[in-house]
Design a protein around this motif. Sequence first.
Motif, mmCIF file in Angstrom:
data_model
loop_
_atom_site.group_PDB
_atom_site.id
_atom_site.type_symbol
_atom_site.label_atom_id
_atom_site.label_comp_id
_atom_site.label_asym_id
_atom_site.label_seq_id
_atom_site.Cartn_x
_atom_site.Cartn_y
_atom_site.Cartn_z
ATOM 1 N N GLU A 306 40.408 46.414 41.946
ATOM 2 C CA GLU A 306 41.651 45.679 42.155
ATOM 3 C C GLU A 306 42.084 44.872 40.932
ATOM 4 N N ASP A 307 41.328 44.944 39.839
ATOM 5 C CA ASP A 307 41.739 44.276 38.606
ATOM 6 C C ASP A 307 42.996 44.940 38.060
ATOM 7 N N GLU A 308 43.966 44.115 37.682
ATOM 8 C CA GLU A 308 45.250 44.646 37.218
ATOM 9 C C GLU A 308 45.448 44.483 35.712
ATOM 10 N N CYS A 309 45.224 43.292 35.198
ATOM 11 C CA CYS A 309 45.460 43.080 33.773
ATOM 12 C C CYS A 309 44.680 41.869 33.291
ATOM 13 N N LEU A 310 44.532 41.795 31.984
ATOM 14 C CA LEU A 310 43.899 40.659 31.320
ATOM 15 C C LEU A 310 44.867 40.163 30.252
ATOM 16 N N ILE A 311 45.068 38.850 30.215
ATOM 17 C CA ILE A 311 45.981 38.248 29.245
ATOM 18 C C ILE A 311 45.196 37.303 28.348
ATOM 19 N N LEU A 312 45.276 37.514 27.042
ATOM 20 C CA LEU A 312 44.744 36.575 26.059
ATOM 21 C C LEU A 312 45.933 35.997 25.305
ATOM 22 N N ALA A 313 45.939 34.690 25.094
ATOM 23 C CA ALA A 313 47.070 34.094 24.395
ATOM 24 C C ALA A 313 46.677 32.761 23.774
ATOM 25 N N VAL A 380 53.229 31.634 18.970
ATOM 26 C CA VAL A 380 52.891 32.237 20.259
ATOM 27 C C VAL A 380 52.346 33.635 20.016
ATOM 28 N N SER A 381 51.096 33.874 20.428
ATOM 29 C CA SER A 381 50.468 35.189 20.309
ATOM 30 C C SER A 381 49.934 35.603 21.667
ATOM 31 N N VAL A 382 50.249 36.835 22.074
ATOM 32 C CA VAL A 382 49.889 37.318 23.407
ATOM 33 C C VAL A 382 49.320 38.729 23.308
ATOM 34 N N VAL A 383 48.194 38.960 23.977
ATOM 35 C CA VAL A 383 47.630 40.299 24.146
ATOM 36 C C VAL A 383 47.582 40.584 25.637
ATOM 37 N N VAL A 384 48.151 41.712 26.043
ATOM 38 C CA VAL A 384 48.127 42.138 27.439
ATOM 39 C C VAL A 384 47.329 43.436 27.529
#
Length: 403
Positions: A306-313, A380-384
Amino acid sequence: MAGMCCGFVGEGDSSANSRPSRRRNLDMLPFKYIADMTVAPSGTSRKRRQADLSGKKDFESCEGSNGDRGNEKSKKNKNESSKVSENKPSTEGNLEDGEFPKFGVTSVCGRRRDMEDSVSVQTSFYEELFHFFGVFDGHGCSHVATMCKERLHEILKEQINESQENFEWNSTMQQGFARMDDEVQRWNSSSQTVTCRCELQTPHCDAVGSTAVVAVVTPDKIIVSNCGDSRAVLCRNGVAIPLSFDHKPDRPDELIRVEAAGGRVIYWDGPRVLGVLAMSRAIGDNYLKPYVISEPEVTVTERRVEDECLILASDGLWDVVSNETACGVVRMCLKAHMMTSPAESPANNEVTTDGSDQACSDASILLTKLALARHSSDNVSVVVIDLRKDQRPTSNSNYNLIN
């Protein structure tokens, strides 16, 4: 706004005292999108392509991002993968072995004068099935964040290889961060010429540092190691689950630790160590040791279907966007691309010509735009990272985009 910046006192926008002046400055200075893609040599499987998003290319727009995508099973035989010592991290998982993570990255300078964030994505950095993602938020100058981007994944790989007995992720990550900090200290004390702009212009750049939030994604685990106030958030079945916890000087346990080491937390435009640094852990910052340490906190999370996504920011996002809102935005983008027909969207079972995953890229762009719209005053830095198996609804009937 300056109170939301993660670095030193006075690092906020110099025009903050005048609203009309700030508006004029923003009109004249386009936001910078920073990205760079490194592709593996010819003949290497596209599943092994590596993205090194380092800020080497400047585009006067935040309308783009890079990523990688794939869903074929690994061509490497499981028996070859299992050559790792039994005490080493296993490359076999209960999710689909060989699953290649899909991801998107966006990094913008925003309202800051300089870009001090760095992002590193190293797919298959160890034993084909281990993937490295890192966000590094520099303060004082960018060179410590850049060093982390270039070296930390290599150091962790060496640490894994050197662990012959009693392998354990927590100690491996902590030793890796300690080695990275040692390299920064040695570089600062060397006579190497500094090619970057150091805010405080100290003789050996000892007043420069960086946060580091790193995720190693394996077929069955998500290992997150955090030092500073960048953050990792997992979206599982619609619920936002923080996998790291910000190291702010006024966090009760961090406050006790700093004071026990002989330091003080002074409230100067927010809580700061010695009234200077707005975080209590970071790589570098030699002049604030032992109050500011580089020891990370590590979480190991078992992956679920059920894991959908991981966000690093970096904190440029988290200062103005909640965990729940960020997860909602990413879920909306992922589900919207699932509803699009394969002929209309590159977010299908094929890798696009530039290796990007459109859904994750769109999500990372949307999050950065949201942070800027909410007046984030920092880079602002984002990894999806998409953690789902490839699925597409069988019909376009009433599909809920946001729960």
